[in-house]
Design an enzyme around this catalytic site. Structure first.
Site, short mmCIF file in Angstrom:
data_model
loop_
_atom_site.label_atom_id
_atom_site.label_comp_id
_atom_site.label_asym_id
_atom_site.label_seq_id
_atom_site.Cartn_x
_atom_site.Cartn_y
_atom_site.Cartn_z
N LEU A 186 -14.14 25.04 52.95
CA LEU A 186 -13.88 26.31 53.61
C LEU A 186 -13.45 27.32 52.56
O LEU A 186 -12.38 27.19 51.96
CB LEU A 186 -12.80 26.16 54.68
CG LEU A 186 -13.25 25.62 56.05
CD1 LEU A 186 -13.88 24.23 55.93
CD2 LEU A 186 -12.08 25.58 57.03
N LYS A 268 -6.71 28.55 62.98
CA LYS A 268 -7.06 27.46 62.09
C LYS A 268 -7.75 26.33 62.85
O LYS A 268 -8.71 25.71 62.35
CB LYS A 268 -5.81 26.93 61.37
CG LYS A 268 -5.27 27.86 60.30
CD LYS A 268 -6.26 27.99 59.15
CE LYS A 268 -5.75 28.87 58.02
NZ LYS A 268 -4.64 28.27 57.29
N GLY A 290 -8.04 24.74 51.03
CA GLY A 290 -7.15 25.02 49.92
C GLY A 290 -5.69 25.07 50.33
O GLY A 290 -4.87 25.65 49.62
N CYS A 459 -16.05 45.55 33.06
CA CYS A 459 -15.07 44.47 32.96
C CYS A 459 -15.54 43.50 31.88
O CYS A 459 -16.66 43.63 31.37
CB CYS A 459 -14.86 43.76 34.29
SG CYS A 459 -16.30 42.79 34.82
#
Length: 485
Positions: A186, A268, A290, A459
C-alpha cells in the site's frame, strides 16, 4: 578487463543444497539481466560458493556503472573487485600484490589475509607471511599489525590463479528476487510506504504497488513516480503491477456516516478490505504497509489489532519497530526521501479526537452505517497497469514540461532544492536569472512570480523537478519546463 566476485549471503550459504541451488541460480539470472544492459557480452558464472562477473569494457564509467548495478540487486550482501593474475611461486604473488596494492599501505599499519582453494605446496598462512613480510620491508613507512590494522590486504588463491582484492563493496543484502511469494504494498508516496516496499524487495518478494487516491491527479502522479523509481532501482529484473483506486467516494461515505473518533480506524479497515480483494484477484497472499507502532493514532497496538481483524489476508509491517528518523534515514539512503518530502499528506479523514483504543464492537457498529456498494464500486473500477508503462505515460505528460539543457537568454531557473542542498552547492548560471524557491513552497509561492515568463525547474537528480512541473501544469501553469544541465 573488470572482474567482480559476488559473495553469497550467509543465509543463502546455510540453506539445503536444493534451496541454495535455486537461490544462486535466481541471483545469477538477475545479475545477467541488470548487467547485460551495460554490456551484452558480460560473463556471469555461478561457481557454487560465489558468482564471478567479468567484462572486457574496462573504463572508469563502466566500472562505476557495474558497481552501481550490483549494489542494487537483492541478494548481494558484498562483492569484491579483483585483479586476476597467473603466478609461479610465492615471490610472484608478492610482486603482483606490491604492484597492485602496495601504494595503499604507505605509511600505514597493515595485515595480509589469504583464502586458498586447490592443491598447493604452500598454505594460506605461508602466503600471508611472505607477502606481508615483503610489503613491510619494501614499502615506505608500512608496518605489520595483525590486530586492528589500518589496511587489510586481501588475496584469494584458486588453483593456478591469484586474485588481488582491490576494493570491497557492500550490496543491499537480503534474498534474490523472487525467492519469496508476491506481495501487494500500500503506497502513499510518503517516507514509510516507500521504505516498507524496499524492505520487502530486499527480502526477495516481488512487490506490486497499490495506491488509494485521496488527493486527485497530482497525488497520483507523484505516487506513480515514487513506485516507478523503487521498481527501477531495486527490482527491474521482474515485472510488477501498479494499481490505483479512487478512494474519494469511500472517504465521503465515512465522513457522512461514521462517528468522528472512529473514522481513522474505519478508513484503514476499508483500505484493508479493498486491498485484500484486489490481492485475491491477483493471486497475492499478503499486504504490506508502512505502519510503525505508535507513530500516529491509527497505529496503536489496539487499533492495529482491530484493523487486522477485517481480513484473513496476511498483513506485513516491516517497519513496525522503526523510529521515524530511522525510516527517513533509510529513505535518504535509497533515494526516495526527495520525493517523499514533497508528497502532501492525504489522510482522507481527520478526527478531532481519534480513538487510540478502538473496540471491535464499536467499530463494527459504525460500519453498519456504511454503504458497502460504494466500496465495491471503487474496487471494480480499480485501474491496473504494468509498472513499465508509468515511464511511457510520464514522458507523454511531460511533453508540455519539456526538459532542456540549453537555456534561452530570457529564461528564469527556479532552484527547487532544499535550503541545505542549495547552501552546499549554490547554482549559478552565467547570464541567467536564478530564483531560489524550495519545492515545499512551490504550491503556495509560484503564483506570486511574474507569469509573463517561462520558468525552468531545477533539482539535483531531475526527479523532483519533473514531478513539480506536472503538479504545476495540473494547477494551470503552462509556463513551466525542466532544466537538466
Amino acid at each position: 578487463m573488470l572482474k567482480f566476485i559476488v559473495k553469497l549471503h550467509p543465509e543463502i550459504a546455510i540453506k539445503s543444497r536444493s534451496v541454495r541451488k535455486r537461490f544462486t541460480k535466481l541471483l545469477e539470472n538477475n545479475i545477467k539481466i541488470v548487467l547485460r544492459k551495460l554490456d551484452e557480452k558480460v560473463q556471469v558464472q555461478n561457481n557454487w560458493d560465489n558468482i564471478s562477473v567479468v567484462t572486457k569494457l574496462d573504463d572508469a564509467q563502466m566500472r562505476i556503472d557495474f558497481i552501481d548495478g550490483l549494489q542494487r540487486i537483492p541478494g548481494i550482501v558484498q562483492f569484491i573487485e579483483v585483479t586476476e593474475t597467473n603466478y609461479e611461486n610465492l615471490h610472484d604473488i608478492y610482486e603482483k600484490a606490491l604492484d597492485m596494492v602496495g601504494h595503499t599501505v604507505v605509511g600505514k599499519t597493515f595485515c595480509v589475509r589469504c583464502k586458498r582453494q586447490g592443491k598447493h605446496d604452500f598454505t594460506s598462512t605461508d602466503v600471508e607471511r611472505y607477502v606481508g613480510g615483503g610489503l613491510n620491508q619494501h614499502v615506505d613507512g608500512a608496518s605489520v599489525r595483525l590486530k586492528n590494522p589500518e589496511v587489510t590486504i586481501r588475496l584469494e588463491i584458486k588453483d593456478d590463479k591469484a586474485y588481488v582484492v582491490t576494493h570491497t563493496h557492500h550490496g543491499m543484502a537480503g534474498f534474490p528476487l523472487p525467492t519469496q511469494e508476491d506481495v501487494l504494498s500500500l503506497m502513499s508516496g510518503g517516507f514509510d510506504s516507500g521504505v516498507a516496499s524496499y524492505q520487502m524487495i530486499r527480502k526477495g518478494a516481488r512487490t506490486h504497488f497499490l495506491f488509494f487516491n485521496l488527493g486527485g491527479a497530482a497525488h497520483e502522479i507523484g505516487v506513480k513516480q515514487a513506485c516507478y523509481y523503487i521498481w527501477k532501482q531495486f527490482s527491474s529484473t521482474h515485472k510488477v503491477k501498479f494499481i490505483s483506486v479512487d478512494f474519494d467516494p469511500v472517504v465521503a461515505e465515512i465522513l457522512e456516516n461514521v462517528e468522528n473518533s472512529q473514522m481513522g480506524v474505519v478508513l484503514k479497515r476499508m483500505m484493508m478490505r479493498a486491498g485484500s480483494q484486489i490481492a485475491e484477484k491477483m493471486g497475492i497472499q499478503a499486504l504490506v504497509t508502512g505502519e510503525s507502532l505508535g507513530q500516529v493514532s491509527s497505529q496503536t497496538l489496539a487499533n492495529l489489532s482491530v484493523i487486522d481483524r477485517v481480513t484473513e489476508t496476511l498483513i506485513l509491517r516491516p517497519l513496525i519497530q522503526h523510529d521515524k528518523q530511522e525510516i527517513i534515514n533509510i529513505a535518504r539512503k535509497i533515494g526516495t526521501a526527495e520525493m517523499a518530502e514533497t508528497m502532501p499528506e492525504y489522510c482522507g479523514v481527520i478526527s478531532k479526537k481519534p480513538t487510540v483504543k478502538a473496540k471491535i464492537a464499536v467499530v463494527e457498529a459504525e460500519e453498519q452505517k456504511f454503504d458497502f456498494d460504494v466500496l465495491n464500486t471503487v474496487i471494480e473500477n480499480a485501474r491496473i497497469m504494468d509498472i513499465r508503462d508509468i515511464d511511457v505515460e510520464a514522458k507523454q505528460e511531460l511533453k508540455e514540461a519539456e526538459s532542456v539543457s540549453d537555456l534561452p537568454a530570457d529564461a528564469v531557473v527556479v532552484d527547487i532544492r532544499s535550503p541545505e542542498e542549495e547552501d552546499a552547492a549554490p547554482l549559478e548560471i552565467d547570464g541567467i536569472e536564478v530564483v531560489h524557491l524550495p519545492f515545499f513552497r512551490l504550491a503556495t509561492k509560484f503564483a506570486d512570480l511574474p507569469q509573463d515568463k517561462d520558468y525552468y525547474l531545477y533539482c539535483t537528480k531531475g526527479v523532483m523537478s519533473q514531478l513539480q512541473a506536472l503538479i504545476l501544469h495540473e494547477n494551470g501553469f503552462a509556463n513551466v519546463k525542466v532544466y537538466r544541465p
